[in-house]
Motif scaffolding. Structure first.
Motif, PDB file in Angstrom:
ATOM      1  N   GLY A  18      97.853  35.785  41.806  1.00 14.88           N
ATOM      2  CA  GLY A  18      99.209  35.639  42.706  1.00 14.88           C
ATOM      3  C   GLY A  18      99.491  34.930  41.828  1.00 14.88           C
ATOM      4  N   PRO A  19     101.092  35.085  42.074  1.00 10.99           N
ATOM      5  CA  PRO A  19     102.254  34.588  41.826  1.00 10.99           C
ATOM      6  C   PRO A  19     102.282  33.313  42.229  1.00 10.99           C
ATOM      7  N   ASP A  20     101.730  32.089  42.952  1.00 15.67           N
ATOM      8  CA  ASP A  20     101.767  30.953  42.870  1.00 15.67           C
ATOM      9  C   ASP A  20     100.499  30.934  43.252  1.00 15.67           C
ATOM     10  N   GLY A  21      99.350  30.909  42.236  1.00 10.40           N
ATOM     11  CA  GLY A  21      97.989  31.133  42.231  1.00 10.40           C
ATOM     12  C   GLY A  21      97.014  31.276  43.470  1.00 10.40           C
ATOM     13  N   ASP A  22      97.243  32.060  44.095  1.00 13.72           N
ATOM     14  CA  ASP A  22      96.872  33.257  45.264  1.00 13.72           C
ATOM     15  C   ASP A  22      95.894  33.881  44.136  1.00 13.72           C
ATOM     16  N   TRP A  23      94.944  34.253  45.139  1.00 19.54           N
ATOM     17  CA  TRP A  23      93.744  34.756  44.871  1.00 19.54           C
ATOM     18  C   TRP A  23      93.159  35.654  46.291  1.00 19.54           C
ATOM     19  N   SER A  24      93.825  35.045  46.964  1.00 20.59           N
ATOM     20  CA  SER A  24      93.220  36.155  48.407  1.00 20.59           C
ATOM     21  C   SER A  24      93.046  37.400  48.090  1.00 20.59           C
ATOM     22  N   ALA A  25      93.610  37.448  47.541  1.00 26.89           N
ATOM     23  CA  ALA A  25      93.525  39.156  47.012  1.00 26.89           C
ATOM     24  C   ALA A  25      92.957  40.465  47.097  1.00 26.89           C
ATOM     25  N   PHE A  26      91.921  39.322  46.393  1.00 26.96           N
ATOM     26  CA  PHE A  26      90.088  39.583  45.813  1.00 26.96           C
ATOM     27  C   PHE A  26      89.633  39.623  47.231  1.00 26.96           C
ATOM     28  N   PRO A  27      88.251  40.917  47.407  1.00 21.45           N
ATOM     29  CA  PRO A  27      87.102  41.365  48.520  1.00 21.45           C
ATOM     30  C   PRO A  27      86.497  39.487  48.626  1.00 21.45           C
ATOM     31  N   THR A  28      86.391  39.129  49.508  1.00 23.52           N
ATOM     32  CA  THR A  28      85.185  38.440  49.823  1.00 23.52           C
ATOM     33  C   THR A  28      84.307  38.503  50.636  1.00 23.52           C
ATOM     34  N   GLU A  29      83.935  39.465  50.727  1.00 18.61           N
ATOM     35  CA  GLU A  29      82.477  40.602  51.322  1.00 18.61           C
ATOM     36  C   GLU A  29      82.387  41.408  50.715  1.00 18.61           C
ATOM     37  N   GLY A  30      81.060  41.734  50.548  1.00 18.68           N
ATOM     38  CA  GLY A  30      80.751  43.004  50.148  1.00 18.68           C
ATOM     39  C   GLY A  30      79.557  42.659  49.256  1.00 18.68           C
ATOM     40  N   ASP A  31      79.159  43.967  48.935  1.00 22.01           N
ATOM     41  CA  ASP A  31      77.617  43.948  48.316  1.00 22.01           C
ATOM     42  C   ASP A  31      77.894  43.261  46.475  1.00 22.01           C
ATOM     43  N   HIS A  32      78.981  43.248  46.247  1.00 20.70           N
ATOM     44  CA  HIS A  32      79.204  42.680  44.685  1.00 20.70           C
ATOM     45  C   HIS A  32      78.770  40.951  44.690  1.00 20.70           C
ATOM     46  N   LEU A  33      79.116  40.139  46.382  1.00 22.06           N
ATOM     47  CA  LEU A  33      78.511  38.766  46.404  1.00 22.06           C
ATOM     48  C   LEU A  33      77.067  38.354  46.414  1.00 22.06           C
ATOM     49  N   ASP A  34      75.892  39.719  46.633  1.00 19.19           N
ATOM     50  CA  ASP A  34      75.072  39.958  46.607  1.00 19.19           C
ATOM     51  C   ASP A  34      74.304  39.304  45.065  1.00 19.19           C
ATOM     52  N   MET A  35      75.122  39.658  44.287  1.00 23.05           N
ATOM     53  CA  MET A  35      74.895  39.897  42.754  1.00 23.05           C
ATOM     54  C   MET A  35      75.468  38.490  42.066  1.00 23.05           C
ATOM     55  N   ILE A  36      76.454  38.415  42.608  1.00 21.91           N
ATOM     56  CA  ILE A  36      77.051  37.036  41.907  1.00 21.91           C
ATOM     57  C   ILE A  36      75.980  35.541  42.655  1.00 21.91           C
ATOM     58  N   LEU A  37      75.400  35.532  44.136  1.00 24.79           N
ATOM     59  CA  LEU A  37      74.487  35.468  45.013  1.00 24.79           C
ATOM     60  C   LEU A  37      73.134  35.175  44.044  1.00 24.79           C
ATOM     61  N   ALA A  38      72.913  36.565  43.611  1.00 24.58           N
ATOM     62  CA  ALA A  38      71.114  36.795  42.891  1.00 24.58           C
ATOM     63  C   ALA A  38      71.629  35.898  41.040  1.00 24.58           C
ATOM     64  N   SER A  39      72.369  35.858  40.492  1.00 20.87           N
ATOM     65  CA  SER A  39      72.274  35.796  39.101  1.00 20.87           C
ATOM     66  C   SER A  39      73.566  35.248  38.644  1.00 20.87           C
ATOM     67  N   TRP A  40      74.348  34.632  39.213  1.00 20.94           N
ATOM     68  CA  TRP A  40      75.623  33.213  38.984  1.00 20.94           C
ATOM     69  C   TRP A  40      75.761  32.451  40.043  1.00 20.94           C
ATOM     70  N   SER A  41      74.735  32.143  40.594  1.00 20.73           N
ATOM     71  CA  SER A  41      74.879  30.883  41.667  1.00 20.73           C
ATOM     72  C   SER A  41      75.378  29.769  41.225  1.00 20.73           C
ATOM     73  N   ASP A  42      75.282  29.555  39.713  1.00 21.64           N
ATOM     74  CA  ASP A  42      75.828  28.116  38.461  1.00 21.64           C
ATOM     75  C   ASP A  42      77.441  28.813  39.333  1.00 21.64           C
ATOM     76  N   THR A  43      78.056  29.728  39.159  1.00 24.60           N
ATOM     77  CA  THR A  43      79.196  29.796  39.741  1.00 24.60           C
ATOM     78  C   THR A  43      79.814  29.264  40.687  1.00 24.60           C
ATOM     79  N   LEU A  44      79.163  29.269  41.878  1.00 22.73           N
ATOM     80  CA  LEU A  44      80.148  28.601  43.271  1.00 22.73           C
ATOM     81  C   LEU A  44      79.887  27.065  43.592  1.00 22.73           C
TER      82      LEU A  44
END
Length: 190
Positions: A18-44
């Motif tokens: 967002g305008p002040d660098g805020d990214w809190s509008a992005f969902p922090t729950e949901g099935d897409h997070l399983d994909m991040i944990l399974a395939s992109w854990s290096d980015t956490l």
């Protein structure tokens, strides 16, 4: 040669924050997070991995490139080394080595640094953000992985901000929709 991947969350209207660098509008729950944990854990970040009782798998990336504003998000929380499992490079012309711990490197020329990293042996290089940094190294981005979130911000930090973008043909290599409404689009240079 190592590849540079721009793996980033974006809104439907192409904003990574967002305008002040805020990214809190992005969902922090949901099935897409399983994909991040399974395939992109290096980015956490390490503190998130620790809270989840997880370890990065170390297969996708071994270096991360981020702008100062992206790096500084964790500073109020005491997070000065967000990705100790990766070679951490922060791009800044206002800050130097005295402003970061010894396992974080500050550079002033992002394009030269990306080219240097690409010549080194290792896994991939993750372009973490932000939009101005991405625009400045766009000609070196080999892979775009956009987590398109079901939100419209209207204003804020664009996916690419400022000059430096060299248009090129991209080939869609994957498109994965999730029940959360997030769609992950993966592109590679033609």
């Amino acid at each position: 040669m190592r590849a540079l991947t721009y793996f980033v969350a974006t809104s439907l209207d192409g904003r990574i924050a967002g305008p002040d660098g805020d990214w809190s509008a992005f969902p922090t729950e949901g099935d897409h997070l399983d994909m991040i944990l399974a395939s992109w854990s290096d980015t956490l970040p390490a503190h998130v991995l620790a809270a989840l009782g997880r370890e990065p798998d170390g297969t996708r990336f071994d270096a991360v490139l981020m702008g100062w504003e992206t790096y500084a998000v964790g500073l109020p929380l005491g997070v000065t080394s967000p990705y100790p499992h990766l070679e951490q490079v922060v791009v800044s012309r206002r800050h130097g080595p005295e402003d970061v711990p010894t396992d974080v490197r500050v550079v002033g020329d992002p394009l030269a640094e990306v080219r240097r990293l690409k010549q080194q042996p290792g896994a991939g290089i993750w372009l973490c953000g932000g939009g101005a940094l991405a625009a400045s190294v766009a000609e070196e981005i080999d892979r775009w992985v956009l987590k398109v979130n079901p939100v419209v911000m209207g204003d804020g930090v664009p996916l690419l901000h400022g000059g430096g973008y060299a248009p090129r043909d991209l080939v869609l290599t994957a498109c994965t929709p999730y029940r959360s409404g997030v769609v992950v689009l993966e592109y590679e240079r033609a």
